[in-house]
Design an enzyme around this catalytic site. Structure first.
Site, short mmCIF file in Angstrom:
data_model
loop_
_atom_site.label_atom_id
_atom_site.label_comp_id
_atom_site.label_asym_id
_atom_site.label_seq_id
_atom_site.Cartn_x
_atom_site.Cartn_y
_atom_site.Cartn_z
N THR A 126 -18.28 62.01 26.19
CA THR A 126 -17.39 61.92 25.02
C THR A 126 -16.20 62.85 25.27
O THR A 126 -16.38 63.90 25.90
CB THR A 126 -18.15 62.38 23.76
OG1 THR A 126 -19.17 61.43 23.49
CG2 THR A 126 -17.25 62.53 22.55
N ASP A 157 -21.60 60.57 15.61
CA ASP A 157 -20.81 61.53 14.83
C ASP A 157 -19.32 61.48 15.14
O ASP A 157 -18.50 61.89 14.31
CB ASP A 157 -21.32 62.95 15.12
CG ASP A 157 -21.16 63.31 16.59
OD1 ASP A 157 -21.57 62.50 17.45
OD2 ASP A 157 -20.61 64.38 16.90
N GLY A 173 -25.46 62.60 18.52
CA GLY A 173 -24.72 62.29 17.30
C GLY A 173 -25.53 62.35 16.03
O GLY A 173 -25.03 62.81 14.99
N1 ASP Z 1 -21.69 62.40 20.00
C1 ASP Z 1 -21.66 61.15 20.71
C2 ASP Z 1 -22.45 60.14 19.95
O1 ASP Z 1 -23.51 60.47 19.47
C3 ASP Z 1 -22.18 61.26 22.08
C4 ASP Z 1 -21.82 62.52 22.82
O2 ASP Z 1 -20.91 63.21 22.43
O3 ASP Z 1 -22.45 62.85 23.82
O4 ASP Z 1 -22.07 59.02 19.89
#
Ligand code: ASP
Length: 360
Positions: free
Chosen positions: A225, A256, A279
């Site tokens: 991300t 998230d 997330g």
């Molecule tokens: N936060 C992101 C999600 O859950 C994934 C990540 O940041 O690694 O979609």
């Protein structure tokens, strides 16, 4: 005789006063520009910080080539935004252009190179927040937008809404004239292989998706991300986050990253935050807003606040990940409870920090 007479003592004193007065005035006059300079406002602090995902990023799994490639792209990205800020540009522009660099790189789980859902397609999430107005925009589950962060900014500026999803988000972005791409543009071999492996594990273990979510391998498959927080010379903070979410995600799962307050938050009164991690835990912990609230209401420094939320709240629930952030004075936080987080920072003086592993 000639109209000249010896000046009296009183006249002499007056002349002396006049000379002294003129000298003082001359001195003030000469020092005028210097005094002005001394009183002028010192140049405002500005800065930029980015992440490219947090997780089990270990030296033993990284080739020297990969290590170098990540550090180079992180440096290019952070320098892109820094140049905009140094030239007096806005934090919004800096965040957008910096995230474009990472969305366009197949190394990250955002834009090109995003992870694949259970159907082998990308579903892209992004959000943006402007700390001056507390204005925000987000998109979730988009499949054709080349640069999701730009779509999030357009939702903020050019729609009456904060969050658009699925086909509607793609349609809105197309109507806005934002670049669209076919499915093939986003796909990379690395992500196809990862999906095959996760689906093979799922079949072999005959586990439910929920149980498999905690598998170490699957946790690896969401890293990448991207996020950015910038503080411009006008004192305005902005934050943005962009992701493909988690490999093999089903049922239009949304993490998230596109949720204001969880993955992204910015408020000029406190700080800007962009998060990356598991997330589901970041949503439940309302990570980004929680950090800003600790800074605003409890007077914690941004480092203390980020540490408390990532190592306290999130870790206690069983979640992992990290955040990057800047406060309104340009102080930086790069905090994680994972072995690594791709990250970089540049301050007003142009001092560059690029790190991958937690122990660097
Ligand atoms: N936060 C992101 C999600 O859950 C994934 C990540 O940041 O690694 O979609």
């Amino acid at each position: 005789m000639l109209g000249w007479k010896i000046p009296t003592l009183e006249e002499n004193t007056n002349t002396m006063r006049l000379i002294l007065f003129s000298a003082v005035m001359l001195l003030i006059g000469c020092q005028g520009p210097m005094t002005k300079q001394q009183n002028s406002e010192p140049e405002k602090a500005f800065g930029i910080v980015i992440h490219g995902g947090a997780g089990t990023i270990l030296r033993k799994n990284m080739t020297p080539e990969m290590d170098k490639a990540y550090r180079e792209i992180l440096q290019t990205a952070v320098a892109t935004g820094h140049a905009i800020l140094a030239a007096g540009g806005t934090s919004t522009e800096a965040v957008e252009k910096t995230i474009h660099v990472m969305e366009n790189s197949p190394l990250f789980n955002a834009g090109k190179g995003a992870v694949l859902n259970a159907e082998g397609e990308v579903e892209l999430d992004a959000s943006f927040m402007d700390g001056a107005q507390l204005d925000a925009g987000a998109i979730a589950g988009a499949r054709t937008i080349k640069n999701p962060i730009s779509a999030a900014i357009r939702v903020m500026n050019d729609s009456p809404h904060v969050m658009l999803s699925g086909a509607g988000a793609d349609q809105f972005a197309a109507q806005q004239g934002l670049a669209q791409e076919e499915a093939d543009y986003f796909l990379t071999e690395r992500r196809k292989k990862a999906l095959e492996r996760v689906q093979a594990e799922e079949a072999a273990a005959n586990q439910t998706s929920a149980a498999l979510l905690s598998s170490a391998f699957l946790q690896q498959q969401r890293i990448g991300t991207v996020g950015c927080v910038a503080l411009d010379k006008m004192g305005n903070l902005a934050a943005g986050t962009s992701t493909g979410g988690m490999t093999n995600k089903k049922w239009n799962r949304i993490g998230d990253a596109p949720i204001i307050g969880a993955g992204t938050y910015a408020n000029n009164a406190s700080c800007g935050i962009s998060a990356t991690g598991w997330g589901e835990y970041f949503i439940r912990s309302v990570v980004a807003h929680d950090i800003a609230a600790l800074v605003a209401y409890k007077g914690l420094s941004i480092q203390e606040a980020a540490h408390e939320v990532i190592h306290g709240k999130v870790a206690k629930l069983g979640g992992d990940g990290g955040v990057v952030g800047l406060d309104n004075q340009g102080n930086v936080a790069m905090e994680m409870n994972t072995p690594g987080m791709y990250r970089a920072h540049m301050d007003a003086q142009g001092k560059l920090t690029v790190k991958i592993y937690r122990d660097e």
